[in-house]
Write an enzyme that holds these catalytic residues in place. Structure first.
Site, mmCIF file in Angstrom:
data_model
loop_
_atom_site.group_PDB
_atom_site.id
_atom_site.type_symbol
_atom_site.label_atom_id
_atom_site.label_comp_id
_atom_site.label_asym_id
_atom_site.label_seq_id
_atom_site.Cartn_x
_atom_site.Cartn_y
_atom_site.Cartn_z
ATOM 1 N N GLY A 225 2.755 -1.134 4.322
ATOM 2 C CA GLY A 225 2.768 0.280 3.977
ATOM 3 C C GLY A 225 4.182 0.748 3.685
ATOM 4 N N GLY A 226 4.800 1.386 4.666
ATOM 5 C CA GLY A 226 6.117 2.012 4.515
ATOM 6 C C GLY A 226 7.156 1.138 3.806
ATOM 7 N N ASN B 237 0.867 -1.191 0.000
ATOM 8 C CA ASN B 237 0.000 0.000 0.000
ATOM 9 C C ASN B 237 0.898 1.234 0.000
ATOM 10 O OD1 ASN B 237 -1.850 2.009 0.446
ATOM 11 N ND2 ASN B 237 -2.336 1.395 2.551
ATOM 12 N N TRP B 238 1.031 1.850 -1.165
ATOM 13 C CA TRP B 238 1.950 2.998 -1.290
ATOM 14 C C TRP B 238 1.385 4.270 -0.646
ATOM 15 C CZ3 TRP B 238 4.026 2.832 -7.069
ATOM 16 C CH2 TRP B 238 4.715 1.624 -7.261
ATOM 17 N N LYS B 239 0.113 4.254 -0.324
ATOM 18 C CA LYS B 239 -0.539 5.445 0.255
ATOM 19 C C LYS B 239 -0.314 6.645 -0.680
ATOM 20 C CE LYS B 239 -0.118 3.291 4.723
ATOM 21 N NZ LYS B 239 -0.093 3.407 6.167
ATOM 22 N N GLU C 289 -5.470 -4.765 10.708
ATOM 23 C CA GLU C 289 -4.440 -3.735 10.882
ATOM 24 C C GLU C 289 -4.737 -2.943 12.156
ATOM 25 O OE1 GLU C 289 -2.400 -2.667 6.921
ATOM 26 O OE2 GLU C 289 -4.052 -1.295 7.221
ATOM 27 N N GLY D 156 2.372 2.394 10.797
ATOM 28 C CA GLY D 156 3.329 3.489 10.614
ATOM 29 C C GLY D 156 4.028 3.923 11.883
ATOM 30 N N GLU E 286 -6.875 4.941 7.766
ATOM 31 C CA GLU E 286 -6.612 6.350 7.442
ATOM 32 C C GLU E 286 -7.818 6.984 6.760
ATOM 33 O OE1 GLU E 286 -2.872 5.730 5.463
ATOM 34 O OE2 GLU E 286 -1.960 5.184 7.376
ATOM 35 N N SER F 192 3.346 -1.924 10.416
ATOM 36 C CA SER F 192 4.798 -1.949 10.646
ATOM 37 C C SER F 192 5.441 -3.303 10.328
ATOM 38 C CB SER F 192 5.115 -1.515 12.080
ATOM 39 O OG SER F 192 4.714 -0.177 12.289
ATOM 40 N N HIS G 83 -9.627 1.425 4.904
ATOM 41 C CA HIS G 83 -8.339 1.606 5.583
ATOM 42 C C HIS G 83 -8.536 2.578 6.742
ATOM 43 C CE1 HIS G 83 -4.224 2.729 6.418
ATOM 44 N NE2 HIS G 83 -3.867 1.609 5.811
HETATM 45 P P1 PGA Z 1 2.760 0.432 7.662
HETATM 46 O O1 PGA Z 1 1.296 0.631 7.019
HETATM 47 O O2 PGA Z 1 3.296 -0.883 7.127
HETATM 48 O O3 PGA Z 1 3.555 1.615 7.209
HETATM 49 O O4 PGA Z 1 2.566 0.371 9.138
HETATM 50 C C1 PGA Z 1 0.408 -0.442 6.846
HETATM 51 C C2 PGA Z 1 -0.888 0.058 6.245
HETATM 52 O O5 PGA Z 1 -1.363 1.117 6.670
HETATM 53 O O6 PGA Z 1 -1.468 -0.571 5.338
#
Ligand code: PGA
Length: 253
Positions: A235-236, A11-13, A168, A174, A100, A214, A98
């Site tokens: 994500g990251g 997930n590149w966000k 999640e 993050g 976010e 994470s 998600h």
């Molecule tokens: P993260 O994000 O790996 O940076 O914690 C995961 C996500 O939000 O899908």
């Protein structure tokens, strides 16, 4: 029972900043995924980069994922992107709910609509669930159960098997505070038990479950082997091709 195919989704966000960087990252991910080996690998770039990234991964086995979808099919909805449009661009999956987006006001009702419209357009929904924080009394389990039940209200036993559920925990996204492998295993058992109550054991065992929050090259192997979900939503670490590759490798073992 047929084993569920493992899956790793990046997930590149709202990254990277430029089309060129997005293309470079897509090429690097695709280079490692020329053959149809397990796990399945998929990447979710921002909307404006979907077409270009789709082209870069076209000769690989990497699938294209959208990060969100409109509740509406077509029409006067400024800024929205429809499921049919995403399918037309070559997306196979869509991330829905998600945390976010939930934090920006997305409701369970909207998530239900998005899941239905995604399924109707042959997109596999990756539905995110997870608690904001953990309490000593285990109330977070009730919260996770309520999120699954909200989904179950609108999804029958045949449809639920087509959905990916990504657990999640918000406190782990993050932040570097990964859930422990035991936390992940406990939640895997819990989600299967809720799905069993709502549907049946046979159905529950067919739903693909991912962990996200994470996930890094140094914790992926333990989380995967002991957590016993089918893979990860990353994500990251998905923004660095080498890190993403190492996480994919951990799921292969
Ligand atoms: P993260 O994000 O790996 O940076 O914690 C995961 C996500 O939000 O899908």
């Amino acid at each position: 029972m047929k084993r569920k195919t493992p899956l790793v989704v990046g997930n590149w966000k709202m990254n990277p900043a430029t089309l060129l960087e997005a293309e470079k990252l897509a090429v690097a991910v695709a280079k490692n995924q020329k053959k149809a080996t397990e796990p399945l690998v998929a990447i979710a770039p921002p909307f404006p980069f979907l077409t270009a990234v789709g082209k870069k991964i076209a000769t690989s086995t990497v699938s294209l994922v959208a990060q969100d979808v409109s509740t509406e099919p077509l029409g006067a909805f400024t800024g929205e992107v429809s499921a049919a449009q995403l399918r037309n661009l070559g997306c196979s999956y869509v991330i829905i709910g998600h945390s976010e987006r939930r934090a920006m006001g997305e409701t369970d009702e909207q998530i239900q609509k998005k899941v239905l419209i995604a399924l109707k357009n042959k997109l596999t929904p990756i539905v995110c669930i997870g608690e904001r924080e953990r309490d000593a009394h285990g109330n977070f389990f009730n919260f996770v159960e309520s999120q699954i039940r909200s989904l179950a209200k609108i999804i029958g036993p045949t449809e639920i098997k087509k959905i990916v559920i990504a657990y999640e925990p918000i406190w782990a996204i993050g932040t570097g505070n990964t859930a422990t492998a035991q936390d992940v295993k406990e939640m895997q058992l819990f989600i299967v038990s809720v799905l069993t109550k709502v549907y049946s054991r046979a159905t529950a065992e067919k739903v693909c479950l991912l962990y996200g929050g994470s996930v890094k090259p140094n914790n992926a192997l333990e989380l995967h082997q002991q957590g016993e979900m089918q893979g990860f939503l990353v994500g990251g670490a998905s923004l660095k091709a080498e890190d993403f590759k190492a996480i994919i490798k951990a799921v292969q073992q």
